[in-house]
Enzyme design. Structure first.
Site, PDB file in Angstrom:
ATOM      1  N   GLU A 138       4.926  -8.234  -5.977  1.00 49.31           N
ATOM      2  CA  GLU A 138       3.876  -7.423  -6.606  1.00 49.31           C
ATOM      3  C   GLU A 138       4.403  -6.016  -6.719  1.00 49.31           C
ATOM      4  O   GLU A 138       4.923  -5.466  -5.754  1.00 49.31           O
ATOM      5  CB  GLU A 138       2.630  -7.380  -5.714  1.00 49.31           C
ATOM      6  CG  GLU A 138       1.661  -8.512  -5.898  1.00 49.31           C
ATOM      7  CD  GLU A 138       0.501  -8.381  -4.923  1.00 49.31           C
ATOM      8  OE1 GLU A 138       0.123  -7.249  -4.562  1.00 49.31           O
ATOM      9  OE2 GLU A 138      -0.023  -9.420  -4.513  1.00 49.31           O
TER      10      GLU A 138
ATOM     11  N   ASP B 136      -7.178   1.023  -1.530  1.00 45.49           N
ATOM     12  CA  ASP B 136      -6.019   1.184  -0.669  1.00 45.49           C
ATOM     13  C   ASP B 136      -6.262   2.080   0.531  1.00 45.49           C
ATOM     14  O   ASP B 136      -6.902   3.124   0.431  1.00 45.49           O
ATOM     15  CB  ASP B 136      -4.843   1.739  -1.483  1.00 45.49           C
ATOM     16  CG  ASP B 136      -4.247   0.675  -2.383  1.00 45.49           C
ATOM     17  OD1 ASP B 136      -3.905  -0.397  -1.862  1.00 45.49           O
ATOM     18  OD2 ASP B 136      -4.161   0.908  -3.600  1.00 45.49           O
TER      19      ASP B 136
END
Ligand SMILES: Cc1ncc(COP(=O)(O)O)c(C=O)c1O
Lengths: 236, 373
Positions: A30, A41
């Site tokens: 990824e 995040d």
């Protein structure tokens, strides 16, 4: 064989780092395309995104990095992971087209839940909070495999594998035969093994980003330990 | 005014991680059921009257704007000193209906943080407020008030260290604690249904002002003026006049935080709106002397009102706001917050004669910043 997915933040050294991760045994990479305000995040990936933006890793540079990575790792699936803001600015169709042309296998958009823009083919995420109905919609719309977010929270290492994972795997298995890869919070070989025991694959993000800062050799060795842990599940 | 639920033209929507979608669905259902429940509205009215100090008065500012009939809607006189309490009270009642006992919020000027800490004290909720370090410095009195009220103020020490980063951190906290926690957003921004909820809870400003001005003048204002940060006091007062096509609606942004003036369509904090952003969709930094306007985004309904032409948006500089701040203080005996001082700066030079301005808050929090100039 259980699958091992490694997340890297786009940067000038991405192609070499991705090649090292593949040499260590990663099945899929990824590639984070950084956004200034990444809501999904935790601190490690947020800081990596800030750094990447300072290094000029804008959308065009990330796509170029993806193309160079594709040259170094011709067979490994490569999946850009980013936020809706980048696609909105670049053009949704154009982004998908240019990413695929640069070698992307699929896409992940962290803040584009299932049901929104169904025409954009991408890997869908489900979370412990997802209702059964939403797991079903995500499984129907997803591109190849389903991303199980193991925790109710943001990306980042945790001390234990989330107790929510087993239930989420069970609920997803009830509606789909597609592979289920578990991510968020998995950092150590021990955790990789526990999670791989439940799911069909695992995703390692924040810790891989930290180790990648030490260079390709360190990353390759780290991924190798994860590979052994994940393979031990099948051997057992 | 919504075409599809949660959308204002092409603005709005829900650009959030999957983890939050069930909570937004639950919030939406809870909000619909509250709206259909007369006891919800009557409890809010009662709280507004007996706790908040509603209705707030309308004051004519004759010396500040000679030659005009300029009226101030006095949200500075609301309990805690700004319009933010209207929204915080409403969402607290909603959170109680949803069975949530922990509240997270972001704050810029600290007024929304204080309003949130206040309702949490009143309702017995745990309260965590995220605030950028730069804003903690320039709005110190409000940090102290929040602490006294029993809230935990968590400093945000990265990025802009202002409202944008505080909002991101509040959303990340909500993602992590969504099962127990209500996110009490402070403006008409964020994923659907927040823009609608905040607008409806602030609409009391416009409803009251419309009646009060008709009483005072026997007619509607020619123009309604409000400052625009996220846009909640503006949408609240505009809401009373949207259907009066002859009433002009004017929003005033900070010159270096003009999301509507110079922004692009972009995605920030869960919604598509007009945002200060570059050609790659990366969010740009805003700058304003006023912490409450120092935000690169704006509520999606404002972007739509701008595009449709129903409202217009102009800018005021830090210096213009400071001049208006000093003049209102010296000429009317009212110390405004720096945010509505931007609205005052543009309001006094308009061609219109009968003008209504939303005085969204009082200036105690800004004294150190103004005296340092
Ligand atoms: C007094 C006052 N007015 C206006 C604002 C700006 O917010 P909004 O545009 O949502 O009304 C703030 C924000 O903190 C404020 O404290």
């Amino acid at each position: 064989m259980k699958k091992l997915v490694v997340y890297l933040m786009s940067g000038p050294e991405t192609p070499e780092l991705a090649a090292a991760a593949v040499a260590g045994g990663a099945d899929l990479i990824e590639l984070g395309f950084p956004f200034s305000d990444p809501l999904a995040d935790g601190p490690v990936i947020r800081r990596a995104a800030e750094r990447a933006l300072q290094q000029g890793m804008r959308t065009r540079a990330c796509l170029d990095g993806l193309a160079r990575t594709r040259e170094l790792v011709p067979r490994t699936p490569l999946v850009p992971m980013t936020y809706a803001a980048l696609l909105e600015a670049y053009g949704w169709d154009r982004f998908a087209r240019d990413a695929h042309a640069a070698g992307a296998t699929s896409l992940i958009v962290a803040d584009l839940p299932a049901g929104e823009r169904p025409e954009l083919r991408r890997i869908q995420l489900v979370a412990p909070t997802s209702t059964d109905e939403r797991v079903r919609i995500a499984a129907e719309q997803t591109d190849g495999w389903l991303y199980l977010v193991t925790v109710t929270g943001t990306t980042g290492a945790r001390t234990d594998v989330s107790p929510a994972l087993a239930g989420l795997v069970e609920r997803a298995r009830a509606v789909t035969n597609l592979p289920l890869y578990a991510g968020f919070g998995i950092a150590t070989p021990e955790q990789a093994r526990t999670a791989a025991d439940l799911a069909d694959g695992i995703v390692v993000g924040s810790r891989a980003v930290e180790v990648a800062e030490e260079g390709p050799d360190a990353l390759r060795e780290y991924v190798r330990t994860l590979r052994h842990a994940v393979d031990a599940v099948v051997a057992a | 005014m919504t075409s599809t639920p949660g959308l204002y033209g092409t603005y709005g929507g829900r650009y959030v991680p999957e983890t939050l979608i069930p909570a937004l669905d639950e919030l939406e259902a809870g909000w619909r059921s509250a709206q259909a429940d007369e006891s919800f509205q009557s409890e809010l009215d009662e709280l507004g009257r007996t706790f908040g100090g509603r209705p707030t008065p309308l004051t004519r500012a004759e010396r500040f704007a000679p030659g005009k009939r300029l009226y101030l809607k006095r949200e500075d006189l609301l309990h805690t000193g700004a319009h933010k309490l209207n929204n915080a009270l409403g969402q607290a009642v909603l959170a109680r209906r949803l069975g949530k006992r922990r509240i997270v919020a972001e704050t810029g000027a600290g007024q929304h943080g204080v309003a949130t800490a206040t309702v949490c004290a009143r309702f017995g909720f745990d309260c965590v407020v995220y605030m950028g370090e730069e804003d903690m410095r320039r709005q110190r009195p409000n940090v102290e008030r929040m602490n006294l009220l029993g809230a935990e103020v968590r400093p945000v020490d990265f990025g802009t260290r202002t409202l944008k980063e505080a909002t991101s951190e509040a959303i990340r906290d909500w993602i992590t604690n969504v099962e127990t926690t209500h996110y009490l957003i402070g403006s008409c921004v964020g994923p659907a249904p927040y823009p609608e909820i905040v607008r409806e809870l602030q609409a009391v400003i416009g409803r009251e002002a419309r009646e009060q001005l008709r009483e005072a003048e026997g007619r509607l204002p020619e123009i309604v003026v409000a400052c625009v940060g996220g846009g909640s006091n503006a949408i609240g007062i505009f809401a009373g006049f949207l259907d009066d096509a002859e009433v002009r609606l004017l929003g005033v942004e900070a010159a270096e935080a003009a999301s509507l003036g110079v922004g692009n369509p972009a995605v920030l904090h869960g919604a598509r709106s007009s945002v200060l952003s570059d050609e790659d969709g990366q969010i740009a930094d805003a700058h304003s002397i006023s912490a409450g306007l120092d935000y690169p985004g704006v509520g999606p309904e404002h972007a739509w009102l701008r595009d449709s032409g129903r409202a217009q948006y102009v800018r005021a500089t830090d210096e213009e706001a400071l001049d208006a701040f000093r003049d209102l203080t010296r000429l009317e005996g009212i110390i405004p917050a720096l945010e509505p001082a931007h609205a005052l700066a543009r309001a006094r030079e308009l061609d219109e004669e009968l003008v209504l301005v939303c005085l969204s808050g009082r200036g105690d929090k800004d004294l150190a910043e103004v005296l340092a100039r």
